[in-house]
Structures are given as C-alpha cells and as structure tokens.
Write a protein that holds these residues in place. Structure first.
Motif, short mmCIF file in Angstrom:
data_model
loop_
_atom_site.label_atom_id
_atom_site.label_comp_id
_atom_site.label_asym_id
_atom_site.label_seq_id
_atom_site.Cartn_x
_atom_site.Cartn_y
_atom_site.Cartn_z
N LYS A 98 28.43 4.52 3.00
CA LYS A 98 28.34 3.69 4.21
C LYS A 98 27.18 4.11 5.12
O LYS A 98 26.63 3.27 5.83
CB LYS A 98 29.67 3.72 4.97
N ILE B 162 26.70 3.58 16.65
CA ILE B 162 27.75 4.05 15.75
C ILE B 162 27.17 4.51 14.41
O ILE B 162 27.85 5.18 13.65
CB ILE B 162 28.87 3.01 15.53
N TYR B 163 25.91 4.19 14.15
CA TYR B 163 25.27 4.77 12.96
C TYR B 163 24.62 6.11 13.29
O TYR B 163 23.95 6.71 12.46
CB TYR B 163 24.23 3.81 12.37
N TYR C 164 24.84 -4.07 5.90
CA TYR C 164 25.58 -5.21 5.37
C TYR C 164 25.52 -6.35 6.36
O TYR C 164 25.69 -6.16 7.56
CB TYR C 164 27.03 -4.78 5.11
N LEU D 130 34.06 -2.30 0.94
CA LEU D 130 35.05 -3.08 1.68
C LEU D 130 36.25 -3.40 0.81
O LEU D 130 37.30 -3.79 1.29
CB LEU D 130 34.44 -4.39 2.18
N CYS E 93 29.94 -2.51 -1.25
CA CYS E 93 29.83 -2.05 0.15
C CYS E 93 30.99 -1.17 0.56
O CYS E 93 31.03 -0.68 1.68
CB CYS E 93 29.82 -3.24 1.10
N PHE F 49 25.59 -1.07 17.55
CA PHE F 49 25.55 -0.81 16.11
C PHE F 49 24.64 0.36 15.77
O PHE F 49 24.94 1.16 14.89
CB PHE F 49 25.17 -2.08 15.34
N ILE G 240 23.93 2.31 3.57
CA ILE G 240 23.79 0.87 3.33
C ILE G 240 23.86 0.09 4.63
O ILE G 240 24.37 0.57 5.63
CB ILE G 240 24.88 0.33 2.37
N SER H 281 28.47 -11.76 12.29
CA SER H 281 29.40 -10.73 12.73
C SER H 281 28.84 -9.76 13.75
O SER H 281 29.19 -8.60 13.77
CB SER H 281 29.94 -9.99 11.52
N GLU I 156 34.63 -6.62 9.69
CA GLU I 156 33.90 -6.32 8.45
C GLU I 156 32.68 -5.46 8.74
O GLU I 156 32.40 -4.49 8.05
CB GLU I 156 33.40 -7.62 7.82
N GLN I 157 31.97 -5.88 9.79
CA GLN I 157 30.75 -5.18 10.15
C GLN I 157 31.07 -3.73 10.55
O GLN I 157 30.31 -2.82 10.25
CB GLN I 157 30.07 -5.93 11.30
N ILE I 158 32.23 -3.57 11.21
CA ILE I 158 32.65 -2.22 11.61
C ILE I 158 33.06 -1.43 10.36
O ILE I 158 32.76 -0.24 10.23
CB ILE I 158 33.85 -2.31 12.58
N ASN I 159 33.72 -2.11 9.44
CA ASN I 159 34.24 -1.41 8.26
C ASN I 159 33.16 -0.93 7.30
O ASN I 159 33.39 -0.05 6.50
CB ASN I 159 35.23 -2.30 7.50
N VAL I 160 31.97 -1.53 7.35
CA VAL I 160 30.90 -1.03 6.48
C VAL I 160 30.14 0.13 7.13
O VAL I 160 29.28 0.72 6.51
CB VAL I 160 29.87 -2.11 6.07
N THR I 161 30.47 0.42 8.39
CA THR I 161 29.81 1.55 9.04
C THR I 161 30.59 2.82 8.74
O THR I 161 31.73 2.76 8.32
CB THR I 161 29.75 1.36 10.57
#
Lengths: 372, 246
Positions: B77, B105-106, B82, B54, B52, B102, B80, B88, A211-216
């Motif tokens: 994306k 990847i942003y 999340y 998803l 979001c 993280f 935002i 997670s 999920e955390q990956i999918n919001v990136t």
C-alpha cells in the motif's frame, strides 16, 4: 500520530462544514429539553366527564361543582339519561360517565348511604385508572364533608385512624421536570452520538471514499480512532449544552460531582460510539444504517427506564434492560444529579458500561475490514 | 531484461460458486503503461482490486513491487496509488485540503506537502479553485485532480480503474498527457478502460473475457494477430465469445 492528526483535521472540517449536523447539535438539545419535559407528563388532566343527574338536588349540584372545580375534569355532557351519556363514551367524547341516581339526597340523609355509578372508557388504561381513582377520591371527600355536616361531632363514635405523614426526598416538590430532564439528557447524548457515528462510516462507503482510504497504509485503529474521537467530543459538547440548558431553564443543579458525571458520560459515549461503528460495519447504505440504528435506539429508549420504570417491568424485560446501555446512564444521571451519589454508589454502573464500551468497540474493529 | 513490478500466478477470485477471476498469469514491467480491457463483468475491476489489496484472492499468488500480495499488504500500500471508478476525493473538502489530507496520510512532510501541492496546482491550472470545494469542480477536473492526488506520494505503480469514464475527448487527451508524464518518470501505470482509442495509447494490452486472459500483447501485434484494422475489431473478435454480461 501524524496520520491521526490528518484524519482528525479532515473529520472536523467535514463536520463543521455540514450545516445540518451543526444545527442538529444545537437545536436538538434545546427543543427536546424545552418540549419533552413539559409535554411528556404522567399527570392525567383534562379527563372528559359526562353527567347524568337524576336527582337535581342541592347535594347532587354540590357534588358536581366539587368535581369540576378539582381541575382534573372537563365537563363534556350533561344529560338526562344514562343512555345519552353512554353515547358520548361510544363516540369518544367522554372518558367517564357519572350517574347520580334519583333520590340521591334523600337516601343520603335518611338512610345514611347512597350509591353513585361510574362508567369508565378504558381504552386508555392510564387515563381510565387515574380518572376513576380521582373521581372516587373526590366523591369520598364529599362524603366525609357531608357526614361532618349531618352528624354532630360529639355524638360520633371514636374511630381509630392510622394517619400517615410523608416527606419527599431528592425531589421535594414532586416536580415532574426534575425527574424527566436528566433522563432526556441521557437520550439526547445517545441519539446524537449513536446516529452520527453509525451514518458517518457508511456514508464514506456509499460515496466510495472508503476505498481510497483502504488502499492507503492507514492502520485500522487509526481509522477507527479518527472516527471515534470527533464524535466523542461532539457528544460531550451536546451533553454540556444540555446540562447548561437544564440549569438555565429548570434550575437543575447537579447535587453530585460534575467531573464524575463527565467521566461516566465519557465512558458511556465510547460504548454508544462503538455501537454506531458496529452498525456501520454491517451496513452498506445510510438507509440500512439509519434503520438498524433507529431500531436499537428505539428499544434503548423505551426500555431505558425513562418513560416507564424498569422496576415495574416483567422479569424478562428486566433482564433485557440489563443489556441496554442507556438504562445505566439514565440511572446514573438521576443518581448523581438528583441524589448526589458519589463514585462508590455508581461503581457497578461504571464497570458494566466499561464492558459495553470494550465489547462493542472490539467487535466493531474486528468486523471492520480493509479488504473484502 | 526489464524489471518486473507486477507478477501474478494463477490468481483467482471466487464469490461462492461464481469465479470472477480465473487463474490469470501476467507480468507488468517498470515504467510501462499496461492496459486492461474487457467487457462489463469480465473481471477487470476484481482483478485490480486484488492487486491493490482491497480484495483477498481465493487462490494463486502475486507480487506487487516485489512484495507478496498476502503477507506484505501494508508495504504494497505504501508503494501503490489507486484511482477508483467512483470519484473518491472528499467532495466537501477543498482542493487543497484533499491534497493535504491524502498526502499527509501517506506520510509526506509539511514541507513536501507545500511544495507538491504548489506544483500540482500549477500543472492542473487550478489556482482559482484551490480553496473551492471539490464538489464544485467539473468532472474532467475532478478526474485529473483525483489522478494527481493518487500519485502525490510517488508510488511505484498506480492503478486506474476506468479513469476517463464520462469525460469529454479534450479532457481525456489531457488526462493521458498526465499519464504519459507519470510513465516517463518511471512510474508503472495499470489502467482499465472501455475506450479502444485509449487502448492504443498503452504499451501492452491485456484483454479479459469471462474472468480469463484471452490476449496479451502490444496493440500493433494484436491487430496483426487478429488480422484487424483497429483495436475495436480485435476486441469484438474476442468478446463475441463471452458468455457473461448478457
């Protein structure tokens, strides 16, 4: 590119931190290559044999000692009646019963012919067939010897005989290990790459990190590549370990080009990793993924031509095995390692396995959704 | 007029014949702490997942940070952050490795990563734990870390799905300090919760019952409107009529 770098870094860290995976990668090839070729053997030995000798003559004793000295049989019963011997078959203590009739020796000399009776426990078809055949051959040999003894050579009439001589190619000594090891190596690579990739993504689903990956803003292909590349490398490492072990333990040196072998395994790994990814996109839990992957890998292995030859399967099974990527790898492994085949000989296999890789991966990417 | 960062129009999500979210309309302003309340199964998480990116809405429309929820999901994306109900971050990576992953990847640069992780570690007081696996941290710290990682790339909006579930009162207080701090810097906070005291911390509250919005206002106004002494009473008054979740 930078995104991919971060994904790969993360994946490798996780793999190297997981002691179970590392152990599997090192131990599985070693154990499988050590045990399977030696244990999983087509040769039938230790056939349990029970006798009923109703003659008690020199000849009958000779026959029995000839049979037991062949090394294939183990004497489990020596009974006075056929009934008792049959009881041994019924209680599974004997696979074969040989009954030597009364006046065996006398009839053999006087009437120049005699019959013996063999009863076979045919629950294990292979053992029954081979055991019966071995026993018949031994008795036949015994028969020829006796005739030589009894009949003076000069008097014997000339019988035309076709004699065959054969020479064994590629595996001169008919060494069973040489036949099995390349195939087992193929299965190893399939199992490690297939299972690991199938379980990995599902695990992220289960834990919730996906999920955390999918919001990136990560792109689908980044994510899939980030999963494919580490396991592709891992697969090649396992293959290298296996190849080295089979050289050290069994002295198998590939006759063909090693780079060619690696090229093919590289493409094959893409196909099998695609399979793993595909399974993971359809599953929600590791349990489901494990079962589905196991189901397919089982079929791949059983219908891959390692334990049973594809050529002797029924037509429909031959068609099924065409859709089995493992069968191509096993064939190529044997061709390149044992026969020294070149690219020209395996180009068809290359073509097919590339299609497998393309179809399975596209399907997996298509089915992997970032949204629900 | 305050800048609108989230706007939904008749946003709905149906799973087969079940309507999880039924035509919700609301606006969220920049820098606001927007509380999303509702009983279990009221549709909070589904609504948040749609915002979001998803989950794809069945009908209706919405814009997040000025981008359309159907067409510009990738742009949304980038803007935002999340934090899901489930923890997670990667349990088998260290604190620092998670921050770097993280952040990376942003698209943060190495320089930014270095600076930001230092600031973050200082703020959370995690110096001793930087190189420990995240799995070894207590839940309260995990949640604070998780929030800090979710806002590492300085998103315009951060979505928090029940961020303080199972956390002790002291840590919850600290967690809300982090939220206020982020809000002060102009970040919009969209938070779902079950705790009514937390609802009082929000600028405005939206209460969902059975997939629809049944009230939306600030806490004092809601209490006035329902003639209640506390948010608990407001919530009971509204949720009593719920048909789902029994």
């Amino acid at each position: 590119m930078r995104t991919l770098k971060f994904l790969l870094q993360k994946e490798f860290k996780q793999i190297f931190r997981d002691k179970t995976i590392i152990a599997m990668i090192l131990v599985m090839p070693t154990i499988q290559l050590l045990i399977l070729p030696l244990a999983a053997n087509y040769e039938v030995k230790n056939i349990n044999l029970a006798f009923t000798d109703n003659d008690h003559s020199a000849y009958s004793q000779q026959l029995i000692s000839k049979i037991t000295s062949s090394g294939y049989f183990r004497l489990t019963g020596y009974n006075t009646s056929f009934k008792e011997s049959m009881a041994l078959i019924e209680s599974d203590q004997a696979d074969l019963v040989l009954e030597i009739p009364q006046d065996f020796e006398r009839n053999l000399i006087r009437e120049n012919q005699q019959k013996v009776f063999i009863a076979v426990n045919a629950i294990n078809g292979v053992k029954a067939n081979l055991g019966g055949a071995y026993l018949s051959t031994i008795i036949q040999n015994f028969n020829t010897e006796i005739r030589m003894e009894l009949v003076t050579p000069s008097k014997s009439s000339f019988i035309p005989v076709i004699e065959t001589t054969n020479s064994n190619w590629y595996n001169t000594l008919l060494n069973y290990n040489i036949f099995m090891v390349p195939g087992i190596l193929a299965i190893l690579v399939t199992m490690i790459a297939g299972f690991l990739s199938a379980l990995n993504i599902v695990r992220e689903k289960e834990v919730g990190t996906i999920e955390q990956i999918n919001v990136t803003p990560i792109k689908k292909y980044h994510f899939v590549l980030g999963k494919l590349i580490p396991f592709w490398i891992l697969g090649l490492v396992v293959f290298t370990i296996g190849l080295t072990l089979s050289r050290v333990i069994y002295g198998i040196v590939p006759m063909g080009s090693i780079p060619l072998l690696y090229c093919f395994v590289g493409v094959y790994l893409l196909a099998i990793l695609g399979f793993g990814l595909l399974v993971s996109t359809y599953c929600e839990t590791q349990q489901q993924a494990m079962f589905i992957a196991f189901f397919f890998v089982m079929i791949f292995v059983l219908m891959g031509g390692l334990f049973t030859s594809i050529d002797s399967m029924p037509e429909w099974a031959k068609i099924v095995s065409r859709f089995n990527p493992l069968s191509y790898l096993i064939e190529v492994m044997r061709m390149v390692i044992l026969k020294g085949s070149g690219f020209k000989d395996i180009r068809y296999h290359f073509f097919i396995i590339s299609i497998f890789a393309l179809v399975l991966n596209s399907w997996a990417v298509w089915n992997y959704r970032k949204t629900s | 007029m305050r800048e609108i960062v989230i706007k939904t129009e008749n946003l709905s999500k149906r799973f087969g014949t079940f309507t999880a979210v039924n035509e919700i309309n609301f606006e969220v302003y920049k820098g606001e702490i927007f509380g999303f309340l509702g009983a279990n199964g009221a549709g909070k998480t589904t609504a948040m997942r749609m915002l979001c990116g998803l989950s794809t809405p069945s009908s209706g429309s919405a814009t997040i940070a000025g981008f359309d929820i159907f067409r510009d999901t990738d742009k949304i994306k980038k803007n935002i952050g999340y934090m899901s109900q489930k923890f997670s971050l990667y349990e088998n990576l260290t604190v620092l490795e998670n921050i770097h992953f993280f952040g990376g990847i942003y698209g943060l640069s190495n320089q930014q990563l270095k600076e930001k992780s230092e600031v973050l570690v200082n703020k959370l007081g995690l110096y001793q734990e930087v190189n420990k696996l995240v799995s070894s941290l207590p839940l309260g710290w995990k949640q604070k870390l998780s929030f800090s990682v979710a806002i590492l790339h300085e998103p315009k909006i951060v979505f928090l799905d029940e961020p303080t579930g199972g956390v002790d009162p002291v840590t919850r207080r600290q967690f809300w300090d982090l939220i206020y701090e982020a809000s002060d810097s102009g970040m919009t906070i969209f938070v779902t919760t079950h705790y009514m005291d937390e609802a009082e911390y929000c600028n405005r509250i939206c209460i969902m019952v059975d997939g629809s919005i049944s009230a939306l206002d600030s806490a004092p106004n809601l209490k006035l409107k329902f003639k209640a002494n506390s948010m608990d009473e407001v919530f009971y008054a509204l949720a009593r009529g719920a048909k789902r979740g029994e």
